[in-house]
Design a protein around this motif. Structure first.
Motif, PDB file in Angstrom:
ATOM      1  N   LYS A  46      -7.627   0.889   5.576  1.00 36.39           N
ATOM      2  CA  LYS A  46      -6.918   0.169   4.514  1.00 36.39           C
ATOM      3  C   LYS A  46      -7.853  -0.134   3.353  1.00 36.39           C
ATOM      4  CE  LYS A  46      -4.199  -4.014   3.690  1.00 36.39           C
ATOM      5  NZ  LYS A  46      -3.623  -5.255   4.319  1.00 36.39           N
ATOM      6  N   ASP A  47      -9.075  -0.561   3.666  1.00 39.44           N
ATOM      7  CA  ASP A  47     -10.051  -0.837   2.610  1.00 39.44           C
ATOM      8  C   ASP A  47     -10.425   0.440   1.871  1.00 39.44           C
ATOM      9  OD1 ASP A  47     -10.060  -3.482   3.348  1.00 39.44           O
ATOM     10  OD2 ASP A  47     -11.847  -3.312   4.601  1.00 39.44           O
ATOM     11  N   LEU A  48     -10.520   1.558   2.594  1.00 39.83           N
ATOM     12  CA  LEU A  48     -10.839   2.837   1.949  1.00 39.83           C
ATOM     13  C   LEU A  48      -9.729   3.241   0.991  1.00 39.83           C
ATOM     14  CD1 LEU A  48     -12.530   5.385   1.596  1.00 39.83           C
ATOM     15  CD2 LEU A  48     -11.376   6.349   3.609  1.00 39.83           C
ATOM     16  N   ALA A  49      -8.483   3.090   1.419  1.00 37.43           N
ATOM     17  CA  ALA A  49      -7.359   3.417   0.547  1.00 37.43           C
ATOM     18  C   ALA A  49      -7.386   2.564  -0.723  1.00 37.43           C
ATOM     19  CB  ALA A  49      -6.046   3.226   1.292  1.00 37.43           C
ATOM     20  N   ALA A  50      -7.703   1.263  -0.557  1.00 36.86           N
ATOM     21  CA  ALA A  50      -7.776   0.370  -1.713  1.00 36.86           C
ATOM     22  C   ALA A  50      -8.902   0.791  -2.658  1.00 36.86           C
ATOM     23  CB  ALA A  50      -7.989  -1.069  -1.243  1.00 36.86           C
ATOM     24  N   ALA A  51     -10.044   1.203  -2.085  1.00 35.92           N
ATOM     25  CA  ALA A  51     -11.176   1.630  -2.913  1.00 35.92           C
ATOM     26  C   ALA A  51     -10.827   2.894  -3.685  1.00 35.92           C
ATOM     27  CB  ALA A  51     -12.399   1.860  -2.033  1.00 35.92           C
ATOM     28  N   LEU A  52     -10.107   3.816  -3.055  1.00 41.44           N
ATOM     29  CA  LEU A  52      -9.709   5.052  -3.738  1.00 41.44           C
ATOM     30  C   LEU A  52      -8.705   4.761  -4.845  1.00 41.44           C
ATOM     31  CD1 LEU A  52      -9.374   7.456  -0.675  1.00 41.44           C
ATOM     32  CD2 LEU A  52     -11.207   7.407  -2.381  1.00 41.44           C
ATOM     33  N   ILE A  53      -7.784   3.847  -4.584  1.00 41.98           N
ATOM     34  CA  ILE A  53      -6.809   3.477  -5.621  1.00 41.98           C
ATOM     35  C   ILE A  53      -7.516   2.842  -6.808  1.00 41.98           C
ATOM     36  CG2 ILE A  53      -4.893   1.916  -6.140  1.00 41.98           C
ATOM     37  CD1 ILE A  53      -3.902   2.381  -3.282  1.00 41.98           C
ATOM     38  N   ASN A  54      -8.482   1.974  -6.537  1.00 41.78           N
ATOM     39  CA  ASN A  54      -9.231   1.322  -7.618  1.00 41.78           C
ATOM     40  C   ASN A  54     -10.090   2.306  -8.407  1.00 41.78           C
ATOM     41  OD1 ASN A  54      -8.204  -1.217  -6.957  1.00 41.78           O
ATOM     42  ND2 ASN A  54      -9.891  -1.671  -5.546  1.00 41.78           N
ATOM     43  N   ALA A  55     -10.397   3.466  -7.794  1.00 46.88           N
ATOM     44  CA  ALA A  55     -11.224   4.465  -8.477  1.00 46.88           C
ATOM     45  C   ALA A  55     -10.427   5.291  -9.481  1.00 46.88           C
ATOM     46  CB  ALA A  55     -11.882   5.392  -7.454  1.00 46.88           C
TER      47      ALA A  55
END
Length: 357
Positions: free
Chosen positions: A71-80
Motif C-alpha cells: 500500500k505504501d509503495l502504491a502511494a509512493a508511485l502515485i505521488n511520483a
C-alpha cells in the motif's frame, strides 16, 4: 519470569543483536560505497549498488522513500506522478520484497532454503532524474538487487542462532528473587562475545550478489514519449582465502542507447580485489578493466584503473579509506595518479524482515 520483565529482556537482547541480524552488516565489502570527487574516479565499485536504478542513471538521490508495505509503495508511485500524468524528477524509491508481501520469510526458511533467502534479500528500486540540457525531460530507471547467498550473514547461521537462544536462556533465571538486571547484563555480554566470534570467523566468507537495471528517456516526462535509455547488470562473488583474506571477483555489463550526438555502446567490465585484514581493518588491492565497443570524443574504449590502500571502520556502517591509484576517468589516455587521503563510505538501505518462528 514475569511477562513485563521477559518483554524487557527480549527488547534489550533484540537491540543488542541489531548489528548482527542485518544481512551484510559489519562486512566491508557488503556495502555500496558513497564516493565522490577524485576517489570516485579511481575506486571501482567492487560491490553491487544498493540502488541499481540510481546507479544506472549515475544519480545520488538525497533522500529515498522506503515503503513498508504494498500500500505504501502504491502511494509512493502515485505521488511520483503529477496531475498531468508525467513522472516527477528526483524520485527515488527503494523497497524490500518481503515488505511488499503479506507472508514474510520464516527464520527456518531463511536458513535452509536458498530461494527464500534470496527473496528476503531482494530489493526493488526506482529512480528519476532531469535530463541534462533539457529541463522538461526525465530519465527513469527501475532495478532489482538480490543476494543469492551470503555465508557471512549471521542470521543465516543456524549454529549461531541456536547458540544465542541457548546462551540467553542460560542467563535468564526463573526463580523468585533473581536479579533481573544482572541477568540482562549476562545475556548482553554473552551475545557480544558470540557476535565477535562469528564476525572474526566469517567476515570474509563466500557470497554472491546480483543486480539489474533498465532505463528510459521520457520526453516532456511523458510515459507515451519514452525511448530506450539502456540497461546494466552487476555481479560480485567473494571467496575466503584463509581466515584473514578475501578475494572478490567483480563483473558488469552495460548497454547504453544512443542519445542525441552520443553514440550507443556496449561495455564489459571485470576485475578483482584482494582484501587482507580483519572485520574492522584491512589492506586492499584492486584492479579493474573495462572495454567499450564504440569510440567517441572524450570516451576511451578501454580503461584499466587500479587502487590500493587501507580502510578501517569508525562506526557500524561508516568506514574511512586511505590509499592511492591510477585514474580511471573517461579520458582516452588516463595516466595520472591520485592519492586518497580520507574517504568516507557508508550504507543505509531498506533491510528485509524475517518472520519469527
Amino acid at each position: 519470569m514475569s511477562r513485563p520483565l521477559f518483554q524487557r529482556v527480549i527488547a534489550a537482547i533484540a537491540i543488542a543483536c541489531v548489528p548482527i541480524l542485518i544481512p551484510g552488516a559489519g562486512v566491508a565489502q557488503s556495502f555500496d560505497p558513497s564516493i565522490t570527487g577524485a576517489a570516485k574516479d579511481i575506486l571501482p565499485r567492487y560491490v553491487v549498488p544498493e540502488s541499481p536504478a540510481a546507479a544506472l542513471l549515475s544519480s545520488s538521490p538525497a533522500k529515498a522513500v522506503h515503503p513498508g508495505s504494498a500500500k505504501d509503495l502504491a502511494a509512493a508511485l502515485i505521488n511520483a506522478i503529477d496531475s498531468k500524468g508525467r513522472i516527477q524528477q528526483g524520485v527515488a524509491i527503494e523497497a524490500a520484497y518481503t515488505r511488499l508481501v503479506k507472508k514474510p520469510v520464516s527464520l527456518g526458511a531463511y536458513q535452509t532454503d536458498r530461494p527464500s533467502f534470496a527473496l528476503a534479500n531482494t530489493q526493488l528500486s526506482l529512480s528519476s532524474v532531469r535530463v541534462s540540457g533539457d529541463s522538461a525531460s526525465t530519465d527513469l530507471a527501475v532495478g532489482i538487487r538480490t543476494t543469492v547467498f551470503d555465508r557471512s550473514d549471521p542470521l543465516a547461521s543456524l549454529p549461531l542462532t541456536k547458540a544465542l537462544a541457548a546462551t540467553s536462556k542460560k542467563c535468564l533465571g526463573d526463580q523468585p528473587g533473581h536479579d533481573a538486571q544482572k541477568e540482562i547484563e549476562c545475556a548482553l555480554k554473552a551475545i557480544d562475545s558470540l557476535k565477535k566470534d562469528f564476525l572474526d570467523q566469517h567476515w570474509n566468507d563466500a557470497s554472491l550478489v546480483l543486480a539489474f537495471a533498465k532505463g528510459w528517456r521520457l520526453k516532456q516526462s511523458r510515459f507515451d514519449q519514452g525511448s530506450d535509455r539502456g540497461r546494466q547488470m552487476w555481479g560480485t562473488a567473494s571467496f575466503p582465502f584463509g581466515r584473514r583474506a578475501q578475494i572478490i571477483a567483480y563483473a558488469d555489463w552495460t548497454r547504453a542507447a544512443p542519445q542525441d550526438t552520443v553514440p550507443g555502446y556496449t561495455a564489459v567490465g571485470y576485475g578483482g580485489r584482494l582484501v587482507v585484514g580483519a572485520p574492522d581493518f584491512n589492506f586492499f588491492a584492486e584492479r579493474r578493466r573495462e572495454r567499450r565497443s564504440t569510440e567517441a570524443p572524450g570516451l576511451a574504449r578501454q580503461v584499466e584503473p587500479w587502487a590500493g590502500g587501507i580502510e578501517f571502520r569508525i562506526a557500524p556502517e561508516l568506514w574511512i579509506t586511505a590509499g592511492l591509484g591510477a585514474n580511471a576517468d573517461d579520458e582516452p589516455d588516463p595516466k595520472s595518479g591520485t592519492v586518497i587521503l580520507a574517504n568516507l563510505r557508508w550504507a543505509l538501505s531498506d533491510r528485509p524482515h524475517v518472520k519469527r518462528e
